[in-house]
Design an enzyme around this catalytic site. Structure first.
Site, PDB file in Angstrom:
ATOM      1  N   SER A 150       6.519   0.340  -8.732  1.00 48.36           N
ATOM      2  CA  SER A 150       7.309   1.568  -8.943  1.00 48.36           C
ATOM      3  C   SER A 150       8.393   1.281  -9.964  1.00 48.36           C
ATOM      4  O   SER A 150       8.770   0.120 -10.167  1.00 48.36           O
ATOM      5  CB  SER A 150       7.953   1.965  -7.612  1.00 48.36           C
ATOM      6  OG  SER A 150       8.962   2.939  -7.803  1.00 48.36           O
ATOM      7  N   TYR A 163      12.431   0.171   0.609  1.00 46.08           N
ATOM      8  CA  TYR A 163      11.320   0.607  -0.254  1.00 46.08           C
ATOM      9  C   TYR A 163      11.398  -0.084  -1.622  1.00 46.08           C
ATOM     10  O   TYR A 163      10.414  -0.671  -2.098  1.00 46.08           O
ATOM     11  CB  TYR A 163      11.332   2.125  -0.411  1.00 46.08           C
ATOM     12  CG  TYR A 163      10.288   2.596  -1.405  1.00 46.08           C
ATOM     13  CD1 TYR A 163       8.938   2.552  -1.080  1.00 46.08           C
ATOM     14  CD2 TYR A 163      10.651   3.045  -2.678  1.00 46.08           C
ATOM     15  CE1 TYR A 163       7.973   2.954  -1.998  1.00 46.08           C
ATOM     16  CE2 TYR A 163       9.685   3.450  -3.591  1.00 46.08           C
ATOM     17  CZ  TYR A 163       8.358   3.406  -3.246  1.00 46.08           C
ATOM     18  OH  TYR A 163       7.398   3.781  -4.150  1.00 46.08           O
TER      19      TYR A 163
HETATM   20  N1  LIG Z   1       4.947   9.395  -5.673  1.00 43.67           N
HETATM   21  C1  LIG Z   1       5.805   8.652  -6.315  1.00 43.67           C
HETATM   22  O1  LIG Z   1       6.797   9.167  -6.862  1.00 43.67           O
HETATM   23  C2  LIG Z   1       5.549   7.177  -6.443  1.00 43.67           C
HETATM   24  C3  LIG Z   1       4.667   6.482  -5.641  1.00 43.67           C
HETATM   25  N2  LIG Z   1       4.502   5.123  -5.817  1.00 43.67           N
HETATM   26  C4  LIG Z   1       3.582   4.360  -4.984  1.00 43.67           C
HETATM   27  O2  LIG Z   1       2.292   4.913  -5.069  1.00 43.67           O
HETATM   28  C5  LIG Z   1       1.559   4.602  -3.895  1.00 43.67           C
HETATM   29  C6  LIG Z   1       0.881   5.861  -3.399  1.00 43.67           C
HETATM   30  O3  LIG Z   1       1.876   6.776  -3.008  1.00 43.67           O
HETATM   31  P1  LIG Z   1       1.770   8.352  -3.218  1.00 43.67           P
HETATM   32  O4  LIG Z   1       0.413   8.727  -3.655  1.00 43.67           O
HETATM   33  O5  LIG Z   1       2.919   8.776  -4.019  1.00 43.67           O
HETATM   34  O6  LIG Z   1       2.047   8.837  -1.723  1.00 43.67           O
HETATM   35  P2  LIG Z   1       1.170   9.718  -0.704  1.00 43.67           P
HETATM   36  O7  LIG Z   1       2.037   9.862   0.497  1.00 43.67           O
HETATM   37  O8  LIG Z   1       0.683  10.928  -1.388  1.00 43.67           O
HETATM   38  O9  LIG Z   1      -0.075   8.759  -0.374  1.00 43.67           O
HETATM   39  C7  LIG Z   1       0.113   7.568   0.349  1.00 43.67           C
HETATM   40  C8  LIG Z   1      -1.224   6.977   0.746  1.00 43.67           C
HETATM   41  O10 LIG Z   1      -0.998   5.753   1.461  1.00 43.67           O
HETATM   42  C9  LIG Z   1      -1.718   5.803   2.683  1.00 43.67           C
HETATM   43  N3  LIG Z   1      -1.044   5.063   3.745  1.00 43.67           N
HETATM   44  C10 LIG Z   1       0.237   5.194   4.165  1.00 43.67           C
HETATM   45  N4  LIG Z   1       0.435   4.426   5.257  1.00 43.67           N
HETATM   46  C11 LIG Z   1      -0.743   3.807   5.524  1.00 43.67           C
HETATM   47  C12 LIG Z   1      -1.178   2.914   6.537  1.00 43.67           C
HETATM   48  N5  LIG Z   1      -0.365   2.511   7.544  1.00 43.67           N
HETATM   49  N6  LIG Z   1      -2.457   2.474   6.511  1.00 43.67           N
HETATM   50  C13 LIG Z   1      -3.303   2.873   5.546  1.00 43.67           C
HETATM   51  N7  LIG Z   1      -2.960   3.733   4.559  1.00 43.67           N
HETATM   52  C14 LIG Z   1      -1.687   4.194   4.560  1.00 43.67           C
HETATM   53  C15 LIG Z   1      -1.807   7.301   3.036  1.00 43.67           C
HETATM   54  O11 LIG Z   1      -2.954   7.525   3.845  1.00 43.67           O
HETATM   55  P3  LIG Z   1      -2.953   7.935   5.404  1.00 43.67           P
HETATM   56  O12 LIG Z   1      -1.651   8.601   5.699  1.00 43.67           O
HETATM   57  O13 LIG Z   1      -4.145   8.848   5.523  1.00 43.67           O
HETATM   58  O14 LIG Z   1      -3.151   6.636   6.106  1.00 43.67           O
HETATM   59  C16 LIG Z   1      -1.995   7.900   1.660  1.00 43.67           C
HETATM   60  O15 LIG Z   1      -3.353   7.905   1.314  1.00 43.67           O
HETATM   61  C17 LIG Z   1       2.561   3.989  -2.919  1.00 43.67           C
HETATM   62  O16 LIG Z   1       2.394   2.591  -2.909  1.00 43.67           O
HETATM   63  C18 LIG Z   1       3.911   4.371  -3.501  1.00 43.67           C
HETATM   64  O17 LIG Z   1       4.909   3.442  -3.194  1.00 43.67           O
HETATM   65  C19 LIG Z   1       5.191   4.436  -6.779  1.00 43.67           C
HETATM   66  C20 LIG Z   1       6.066   5.089  -7.571  1.00 43.67           C
HETATM   67  C21 LIG Z   1       6.291   6.496  -7.505  1.00 43.67           C
HETATM   68  C1  LIG Z   2       9.440   6.973  -5.236  1.00 47.31           C
HETATM   69  C2  LIG Z   2       9.277   6.097  -6.402  1.00 47.31           C
HETATM   70  O1  LIG Z   2       8.809   4.997  -6.236  1.00 47.31           O
HETATM   71  C3  LIG Z   2       9.622   6.592  -7.758  1.00 47.31           C
HETATM   72  N1  LIG Z   2       9.590   5.542  -8.709  1.00 47.31           N
HETATM   73  C4  LIG Z   2      10.862   7.425  -7.924  1.00 47.31           C
HETATM   74  O2  LIG Z   2      11.621   7.103  -8.827  1.00 47.31           O
HETATM   75  O3  LIG Z   2      11.051   8.393  -7.213  1.00 47.31           O
END
Ligand SMILES: NC(=O)C1=CN([C@@H]2O[C@H](COP(=O)(O)OP(=O)(O)OC[C@H]3O[C@@H](n4cnc5c(N)ncnc54)[C@H](OP(=O)(O)O)[C@@H]3O)[C@@H](O)[C@H]2O)C=CC1
Ligand SMILES: CC(=O)[C@H](N)C(=O)O
Length: 270
Positions: A150, A163
């Site tokens: 991130s 986080y």
């Molecule tokens: N959105 C943003 O602004 C940013 C996101 N990220 C990173 O991107 C990645 C994806 O996040 P994002 O798509 O935004 O978030 P979402 O909440 O949309 O998706 C998160 C995913 O992670 C899965 N997940 C969460 N907990 C578990 C668990 N215990 N076991 C298995 N799967 C799990 C969820 O599936 P389910 O709940 O079905 O298990 C879901 O598919 C993360 O690592 C996040 O830190 C990085 C920077 C920015």
């Molecule tokens: C949630 C994140 O990881 C993201 N980089 C943000 O700036 O919000």
């Protein structure tokens, strides 16, 4: 979405495993890979969503899919995933450690179990899965690993303390590993998105009124995957994030940390 030529050339007919494939960036990564002709192992906890996605991508792109539900907070889950894939002779050429979540708010008032699980899912499961799939890739002299970090990994972030710390772990882990295993034909890259359209905020708790523009998950996925294939050890897909990370090099970290505290401070904290 049209398929990326470089992704089709690299992944057509190969198997990719995407964690966190039930929402947000994980869905976008799966869609982009399916359009490129990759076969997919989709995992997360919400199996109904995974099955709907698998069916749609099979129909749209004629690829093969496997759905394996797993809770990555469970220390046994990575081994179970491995046994259900490579253990059954299904070679994974691309491992995407995408599953993860955050918490927005005061650490002091947060739930300990939630914080602990964040470390388990965002860090421990990433190390575990990578350690299991890497030897096969090295043996085959071919393989790619994408790890979701991130822009939060570039400075301490108050009110997202755990986080941001998990994400700097992910980023450093990926960048270091890239140097270790490149000689064996394995590419590793840290994908470092800024604010991205997904369900992140629903899980983490709502953000303050924000001026930042949210980037579509499809754009983030495409830039991350293409960067990985091009041998980039890290990719910041968000232009504002690239500028921020560059500018921060010239400012003392304590000033940056204070600015982040102001930016993320909840209205309840005076
Ligand atoms: N959105 C943003 O602004 C940013 C996101 N990220 C990173 O991107 C990645 C994806 O996040 P994002 O798509 O935004 O978030 P979402 O909440 O949309 O998706 C998160 C995913 O992670 C899965 N997940 C969460 N907990 C578990 C668990 N215990 N076991 C298995 N799967 C799990 C969820 O599936 P389910 O709940 O079905 O298990 C879901 O598919 C993360 O690592 C996040 O830190 C990085 C920077 C920015
Ligand atoms: C949630 C994140 O990881 C993201 N980089 C943000 O700036 O919000």
């Amino acid at each position: 979405m049209t398929a990326s030529a470089i992704l089709s050339k690299t992944y057509k007919g190969k198997w990719a495993l995407v964690t966190g494939a039930s929402a947000g960036i994980g869905v976008a990564l799966a869609e982009d890979l399916a359009a490129a002709g990759a076969n997919l192992v989709l995992t997360a906890r919400r199996v109904d969503r995974l099955e709907a996605l698998a069916q749609r991508l099979q129909e749209q792109h004629g690829i093969q899919t496997r759905v394996i539900p797993a809770d990555l907070a469970d220390p046994a889950a990575p081994q179970q995933l491995y046994e259900a894939t490579e253990g059954q002779g299904l070679e994974i050429d691309l491992l995407i450690n995408n599953a993860g979540f955050g918490y927005l708010g005061e650490f002091l008032r947060s739930d300990l179990a939630f914080q602990r699980t964040m470390v388990d899912v965002n860090c421990a499961a990433v190390v575990d899965l990578t350690h299991r799939y890497l030897p096969g890739m090295v043996k085959r002299r071919r393989g790619d690993i994408l790890i979701l970090a991130s822009t939060a990994a570039y400075q301490p972030v108050a009110y997202m303390a755990t986080y941001a710390a998990t994400k700097v772990f992910d980023r450093y882990f990926a960048e270091a590993l890239a140097e270790e295993v490149g000689r064996y034909g394995v590419r590793v890259s840290a994908l470092c998105p800024g604010p991205t359209e997904s369900e992140f905020g629903q899980v983490a708790g709502s953000r303050k009124e924000e001026k930042r523009k949210y980037q579509p998950a499809a754009e983030v996925a495409r830039l991350g995957l293409e960067g990985l294939v091009q041998g980039k050890t890290w990719v910041i897909p968000y232009s504002g994030g690239r500028i921020q990370v560059f500018a921060q090099r010239f400012v003392p970290r304590r000033i940056i940390t204070k600015a982040a505290e102001k930016m993320f401070r909840p209205d309840t904290v005076k």
